[in-house]
Enzyme design. Structure first.
Site, mmCIF file in Angstrom:
data_model
loop_
_atom_site.group_PDB
_atom_site.id
_atom_site.type_symbol
_atom_site.label_atom_id
_atom_site.label_comp_id
_atom_site.label_asym_id
_atom_site.label_seq_id
_atom_site.Cartn_x
_atom_site.Cartn_y
_atom_site.Cartn_z
ATOM 1 N N LYS A 148 20.769 35.417 46.350
ATOM 2 C CA LYS A 148 19.403 34.955 46.632
ATOM 3 C C LYS A 148 18.126 35.428 48.135
ATOM 4 O O LYS A 148 19.016 36.724 49.022
ATOM 5 C CB LYS A 148 19.340 33.864 47.257
ATOM 6 C CG LYS A 148 19.942 32.235 46.502
ATOM 7 C CD LYS A 148 19.650 31.137 47.128
ATOM 8 C CE LYS A 148 20.716 29.601 45.831
ATOM 9 N NZ LYS A 148 20.127 28.674 46.538
ATOM 10 N N TYR A 170 14.233 26.497 38.112
ATOM 11 C CA TYR A 170 14.408 25.045 38.807
ATOM 12 C C TYR A 170 14.230 24.234 38.424
ATOM 13 O O TYR A 170 14.292 23.299 39.136
ATOM 14 C CB TYR A 170 14.684 25.306 40.842
ATOM 15 C CG TYR A 170 15.720 25.599 41.251
ATOM 16 C CD1 TYR A 170 16.520 26.026 40.964
ATOM 17 C CD2 TYR A 170 15.568 27.172 41.591
ATOM 18 C CE1 TYR A 170 18.018 26.721 41.709
ATOM 19 C CE2 TYR A 170 15.976 28.245 42.115
ATOM 20 C CZ TYR A 170 17.315 27.384 41.937
ATOM 21 O OH TYR A 170 18.578 27.947 42.932
ATOM 22 N N ASN A 194 21.587 29.418 50.773
ATOM 23 C CA ASN A 194 23.087 29.149 50.957
ATOM 24 C C ASN A 194 23.301 30.934 50.016
ATOM 25 O O ASN A 194 24.374 30.685 48.925
ATOM 26 C CB ASN A 194 23.708 27.744 50.101
ATOM 27 C CG ASN A 194 22.660 27.648 48.890
ATOM 28 O OD1 ASN A 194 22.344 28.079 48.381
ATOM 29 N ND2 ASN A 194 24.211 26.693 48.307
ATOM 30 N N HIS A 205 23.771 31.565 43.995
ATOM 31 C CA HIS A 205 23.600 30.988 42.802
ATOM 32 C C HIS A 205 24.381 31.224 42.039
ATOM 33 O O HIS A 205 24.052 31.930 41.006
ATOM 34 C CB HIS A 205 22.257 30.260 42.277
ATOM 35 C CG HIS A 205 22.038 29.618 40.894
ATOM 36 N ND1 HIS A 205 21.779 28.356 41.080
ATOM 37 C CD2 HIS A 205 21.637 29.801 39.883
ATOM 38 C CE1 HIS A 205 21.535 27.924 39.673
ATOM 39 N NE2 HIS A 205 21.568 29.141 38.607
ATOM 40 N N GLU A 249 20.321 30.123 31.314
ATOM 41 C CA GLU A 249 19.403 30.389 32.827
ATOM 42 C C GLU A 249 19.827 32.158 32.440
ATOM 43 O O GLU A 249 19.050 32.961 32.940
ATOM 44 C CB GLU A 249 20.552 30.340 33.828
ATOM 45 C CG GLU A 249 20.556 29.242 34.447
ATOM 46 C CD GLU A 249 21.409 28.157 35.568
ATOM 47 O OE1 GLU A 249 21.595 27.523 36.010
ATOM 48 O OE2 GLU A 249 22.261 29.630 35.693
#
Ligand code: CMP
Length: 138
Positions: A9, A49, A112, A115, A126
């Protein structure tokens, strides 16, 4: 062999930690069989998302994910989906076990660091969102 979609990320690329994360991914026995660096538009993050669109954190999540470059990758190993989720640690870094990526690198539940797909069905979706078959080399 199984494949999972991983995203490093914007908090990782901002701090120049792509290599540090990749070293841990590889040391944990996952093979990076495809990888590219992208800057997602807000619309692309919202599309990726979409399963979370009713959640309270959806807007913040999508603006964070489009706030800087990400590195998207396909990881391969036995049981890759479950294995990578263990390597990542809990979604909230406050609950992530020592030795996990999120314990070591994550800044918050939003920033965080990584993913990973949560099921076979989502992994297929995905992976297809970002990669074509010719881009994956085991
Ligand atoms: P990820 O695995 O990318 O999937 C959805 C993301 O939403 C999750 O990681 C978190 O980074 C982010 N998120 C932000 N706030 C929350 C929250 N309150 N609960 C769960 N996920 C959250």
């Amino acid at each position: 062999m199984e494949r999972t979609l991983s995203i490093l990320k914007p908090d990782i690329t901002r701090r120049n930690l792509t290599g540090a994360v990749n070293e841990k991914i590889e040391k944990n026995g996952l093979r990076i069989i495809a990888q590219k660096r992208l800057h997602l538009s807000l619309e692309e993050a919202q599309k990726f998302y979409a399963v979370h669109k009713e959640r309270s954190f959806f807007n913040d999540l999508c603006s964070f994910m489009s706030s800087g470059p990400v590195v998207v990758q396909v990881l391969e190993s036995d049981n890759a989906i479950e294995h990578y989720r263990k390597v990542m640690g809990a979604t909230n870094p406050a609950n992530a076990d020592e030795g996990t990526l999120r314990h070591e690198f994550a800044e918050s539940i939003e920033a965080n660091s990584v993913h990973g797909s949560d099921s076979l069905e989502n992994a297929a979706k995905e992976i297809a969102f970002f990669f074509s078959e010719i881009e994956m080399v085991g």
